[in-house]
Motif scaffolding. Structure first.
Motif, mmCIF file in Angstrom:
data_model
loop_
_atom_site.group_PDB
_atom_site.id
_atom_site.type_symbol
_atom_site.label_atom_id
_atom_site.label_comp_id
_atom_site.label_asym_id
_atom_site.label_seq_id
_atom_site.Cartn_x
_atom_site.Cartn_y
_atom_site.Cartn_z
ATOM 1 N N TRP A 39 48.128 5.549 51.424
ATOM 2 C CA TRP A 39 48.384 5.193 52.814
ATOM 3 C C TRP A 39 47.275 4.243 53.266
ATOM 4 N N PHE B 298 45.734 1.563 56.370
ATOM 5 C CA PHE B 298 45.738 1.291 57.810
ATOM 6 C C PHE B 298 44.853 0.067 58.071
ATOM 7 N N PHE C 102 50.221 0.729 57.640
ATOM 8 C CA PHE C 102 50.260 0.843 59.097
ATOM 9 C C PHE C 102 49.393 -0.293 59.645
ATOM 10 N N LYS D 83 45.010 5.393 64.845
ATOM 11 C CA LYS D 83 46.266 5.484 64.094
ATOM 12 C C LYS D 83 46.131 6.480 62.940
ATOM 13 N N PHE E 131 48.089 9.977 62.371
ATOM 14 C CA PHE E 131 48.748 10.279 61.098
ATOM 15 C C PHE E 131 48.348 11.666 60.618
#
Length: 913
Positions: free
Chosen positions: A100, A102, A124, A147, A151
């Motif tokens: 993931w 960001f 993201f 963010k 999450f």
């Protein structure tokens, strides 16, 4: 190639990678991390720290590729800018179970798109419009932290997501762009940049606690905090300066060694002021971070990684370290073997890399040492195998260098010979005795040359096809074959020229001395790339000594002009001595704008008196039109000064870029093109009038793009090249012994000349040499020789503050080109004023510029410091680009100048008795 896994069970289940884009090592570590108390606690009690040394180009894309994929993109990768991957590559993210990420839309997509499974890497990202240089960019980092926290909160309410994030081999990537944006906008010593470091530290502390809490503080998370590149004091990066190549690295968590206070080694003058000499400093190369991350969470090493696992960052046993080092060595060796096998299949005269011929024996020895628990010897031998494998990779990467350098050198020399003969064939150069000269000699000679050229080309094509060479290799061989074939075809012409041109011994000496002096001048210009101050010396010599070599009559009749020339040369000579790391100085901007404005007002009153055309060629632009255009340009300059001041003050107050100011700035670009196009369509203009219109038309845009002394440079440089034009013209008129006419009449032709074009003479080498000198002054008078990145992004903030690399780059290029456009316009007029054939001076310059390029080609280095490597590459790229650039420049200049008239007489002179 088979992926190589770390041999031991991974100490960590997951990894959190944080990249603070544009963070310099010294700005974080100075005064014992005073701005980052959380990271200071990590360095003092929990982890290992050091400096990560990056490579050129120090840009975000190649920096992140080195960090996450473990290899260094070719230097040309910087030309890919922010495009998607030209070639997909393996990375830690691709090998992870799931990643993931960001952060910025500039970085995240290239790792997501390059993944073997498109669903493996999730992104993201905030919108690109958020990257606004007019605002405090720390908000970008706040967005990432918020963010990521959101999450983590969502994980608690999503069982599927929670199951995925608890898997082995998970990576979280936080890309923090705030420091880079604030560094560009406010410089890395600004309070905005330094406060951003504190914000990153606070945000990191918060998300780490929340991340640990999600996993019940199981101690199975590893953390890496680093940067992709640094930031120079002028707010830029890209070259090999230590401020750009030295970035921080802090690692902690599961599997990472704790601080070593027993042997606090690794310190030097760089870290002396950081007050961390009690804790061991462990430096790495940037690509070394990729295998470190893979080892910590048990992922296969990225396939093309050349990183060397930094064992001192691991808390593993010495046995585990030996196994890890051996795995790292086998992974790099496998790349060497693939490369060697590919070269062996395609190379007809293959030469082995001898140090690795017995690599199997070395592998067996390492395995034996590990089994017999002689770990230190195993690690030493693994390091040796890594070193030899990297040398072998380098050997095959440079396998074709001798061949390519030879071909390219022959190409450059062939072009120089071809273009010189082209000038001679067209009668552009003065020949003592002109006699009919055969085109080729015997009728079958060119046919034999063509056949030989085709045979050689086919032989090279067959060789390149056998070697599976890239397509551009064929072009490398085609150019020298073509040029030298054309040169050999001119054998009869060259022989005939040598027979018919029979100058005296004195003439030969003068000719050879002139050519030698010109070559020495070119070599001095080459040296000026390394010592910027040499341009100052050249301008002093031109301003003070050159007038003393003129004929006495020229000096006496143009005494005022000589003084103006000297004054402008000395004024322009100051700028190469000024620092390129200039901050915004509104007073200097206003001073430069005022000088340009005053020169425009002076031209408004003087032009009607000094641009009277001969009686036979009246009928050009009416005086009223002349006044209207110049008045419009003066008004634009005045408004540009006011808009620049207002925009600067508002940006300082962080109230944003005013919309009306932005509209005016872009409108100036439109008006610039419109004025030059409409005014250029008018025929029968006096050359001084047209040059004045060009100078004043570019001035508003240049002022809007100025942050310091650049506008003063534009004023001084413009005065220098204009007075050069007038002096060269006066010298020519004196040498041609034009008759003096009281009524300023002349039998001028529509193209601005008065008689049939003459041929080039030896003295015209001086004109070409002056032009090349002014080319360097135009480019490097306000910038850094080492890198185009010395031109600050702050210059474009009157046009846009939202990050857009292509738009901002285009505006910076426009700023760089404006002095070139003016210089090339003067040079185009000079060719007409000296009654030379069109483009003859251009051909002379173009045929000799490659003497400089060939110098830089052999000066390119791939060893030494990254500053030295980056500088030599920049020099060669700039010199090579000048060839194409000059062609474009001269075409544009002839369009800018139009059909101006250059009368034979500059001023009224008394008839000679």
């Amino acid at each position: 190639m088979t992926p190589v896994l770390p041999p031991q069970p991974p100490p960590a289940k997951r990894l959190l990678l944080v990249v603070a884009d544009g963070l310099r090592a010294d700005k974080l570590f100075e005064n014992r991390l005073e701005r980052a108390p959380f990271l200071r606690g990590i360095v003092e009690h929990h982890g290992t720290w050091g400096v990560s040394h990056t490579r050129v180009p120090t840009e975000s894309r190649p920096g992140h590729v080195a960090l996450i994929a473990g290899f260094y993109e070719d230097v040309s990768a910087v030309t890919k800018g922010w495009k998607m991957n030209p070639v997909n590559f393996d990375s830690v993210f691709n090998q992870s179970t799931h990643t993931w990420s960001f952060g910025s839309p500039d970085i995240l997509p290239m790792f997501a798109e390059g993944a073997s499974d498109k669903n493996k890497v999730e992104t993201f990202m905030y919108p690109a419009e958020s990257e606004d240089f007019a605002e405090d960019a720390s908000g970008l980092d706040t967005w990432v932290f918020e963010k990521f926290e959101a999450f983590l909160d969502s994980v608690k309410h999503n069982t599927t997501l929670e199951a995925r994030i608890r898997q082995q081999g998970i990576v979280i990537f936080l890309h923090l762009l705030g420091l880079d944006t604030n560094g560009h906008a406010y410089r890395p010593y600004s309070k905005e940049y330094l406060n951003n470091i504190q914000l990153v530290d606070e945000g990191l502390q918060k998300v780490v606690r929340k991340f640990e809490s999600l996993f019940d503080n199981d101690g199975r998370t590893a953390y890496i905090f680093t940067s992709d590149h640094g930031m120079s004091n002028r707010g830029n990066h890209g070259d090999g300066h230590p401020d750009n190549t030295q970035t921080p690295l802090i690692a902690w968590g599961s599997g990472v060694a704790t601080p070593n206070r027993t042997h606090p080694v690794g310190h030097d003058d760089l870290s002396k002021p950081w007050q961390l000499s009690d804790i061991k400093r462990v430096d790495v190369e940037q690509a070394d971070i990729a295998p470190l991350m893979s080892t910590l969470i048990g992922l296969p090493f990225p396939m093309n990684s050349v990183g060397v696992l930094p064992l001192q960052y691991l808390s593993a046993s010495v046995h585990a370290q030996a196994l890890s080092a051996f795995a790292n060595a086998k992974q790099i060796l496998s790349q060497y073997l693939v490369k060697a096998d590919a070269k062996k299949r395609t190379e007809p005269f293959f030469k082995e890399f001898h140090p690795l011929l017995g690599y199997e024996e070395l592998i067996t020895t390492i395995e034996t040492e590990i089994r017999q628990l002689r770990h230190s010897d195993a690690i030493r031998l693994s390091s040796q195998l890594i070193r030899l494998s990297l040398q072998g990779l380098r050997y095959f990467q440079t396998y074709d260098w001798l061949f390519l350098r030879s071909i390219i050198s022959f190409g450059y020399l062939g072009w120089i010979a071809y273009s010189t003969i082209f000038i001679l064939r067209r009668g552009i150069v003065h020949v003592v005795k002109a006699q009919p000269m055969p085109l080729y000699g015997s009728s079958d000679f060119p046919r034999r040359v063509n056949i030989l050229a085709v045979v050689i080309a086919l032989a090279f094509a067959a060789l390149l096809h056998r070697r599976q060479a890239p397509a551009f290799y064929y072009a490398y061989t085609a150019f020298p074959i073509f040029f030298w074939a054309e040169v050999f075809k001119q054998r009869a012409f060259i022989v005939s020229l040598l027979r018919t041109a029979q100058p005296s011994r004195t003439t030969w000496i003068k000719t050879l001395a002139g050519i030698a002096l010109y070559v020495v001048g070119l070599e001095l210009l080459v040296y000026s790339y390394f010592r910027r101050e040499l341009l100052t010396v050249c301008l002093w010599l031109l301003g003070v000594l050159w007038p003393r070599t003129m004929a006495k009559r020229v000096r006496s009749e143009n005494s005022g002009l000589v003084w103006v020339w000297t004054a402008f040369c000395l004024g322009t000579s100051v700028f190469p001595l000024l620092p390129v790391e200039k901050g915004e100085d509104l007073s200097l901007v206003l001073a430069g704008g005022t000088l340009i404005l005053a020169s425009g007002v002076f031209a408004l009153f003087r032009l009607p008196h000094i641009t009277k055309l001969p009686l036979s060629h009246r009928g050009g632009p009416q005086p009223q039109k002349l006044l209207r255009i110049v008045v419009l340009e003066i008004l634009l300059i005045a408004i540009s000064i006011l808009v620049t001041a207002d925009t600067t003050l508002r940006l300082r107050a962080k109230t944003g870029l005013p919309f009306l100011n932005q509209i005016f700035s872009w409108g100036v670009i439109v008006l610039l093109v419109g004025i030059l196009t409409i005014d250029g369509a008018q025929h029968a203009q006096h050359y001084l009038r047209r040059l004045t219109v060009i100078y004043l038309a570019f001035a508003p845009a240049f002022i809007l793009l100025t942050i310091s002394y650049e506008a003063i440079f534009y004023f001084c440089f413009s005065g220098t090249v204009l007075s050069w034009l007038l002096l060269e013209r006066s010298i020519y008129l004196e040498s041609e012994q034009y008759p003096a006419l009281e009524d300023d009449s002349a039998d001028a032709t529509p193209d601005g000349t008065s008689r049939a074009p003459r041929t080039l003479k030896l003295s015209d080498l001086r004109v070409a040499g002056f032009f090349l000198c002014f080319i360097n002054v135009a480019f490097f008078g306000t910038g850094n020789i080492a890198s185009v990145s010395s031109f600050s992004l702050e210059s474009v903030y009157r046009f846009t503050t939202v990050f857009n690399p292509f738009l901002m780059g285009a505006l910076l290029i426009l700023k760089i080109l404006i002095p070139f456009f003016l210089l090339s316009s003067v040079f185009a007029v000079l060719g007409r004023a000296l009654r030379l054939p069109p483009f003859s001076l251009f051909l002379l310059v173009l045929s000799t510029t490659d003497v400089m390029t060939l110098n830089f080609f052999f000066l390119v280095r791939d060893s030494g410091s990254w500053l030295e490597i980056g500088t030599t590459i920049s020099h060669f790229v700039i010199a090579s680009a000048f060839i194409v650039f000059q062609i474009i420049l001269f075409v544009v200049s002839y369009g800018l100048v139009g059909t101006v008239l250059v009368p034979d007489i500059v001023s009224r002179r008394k008839k000679r008795t």
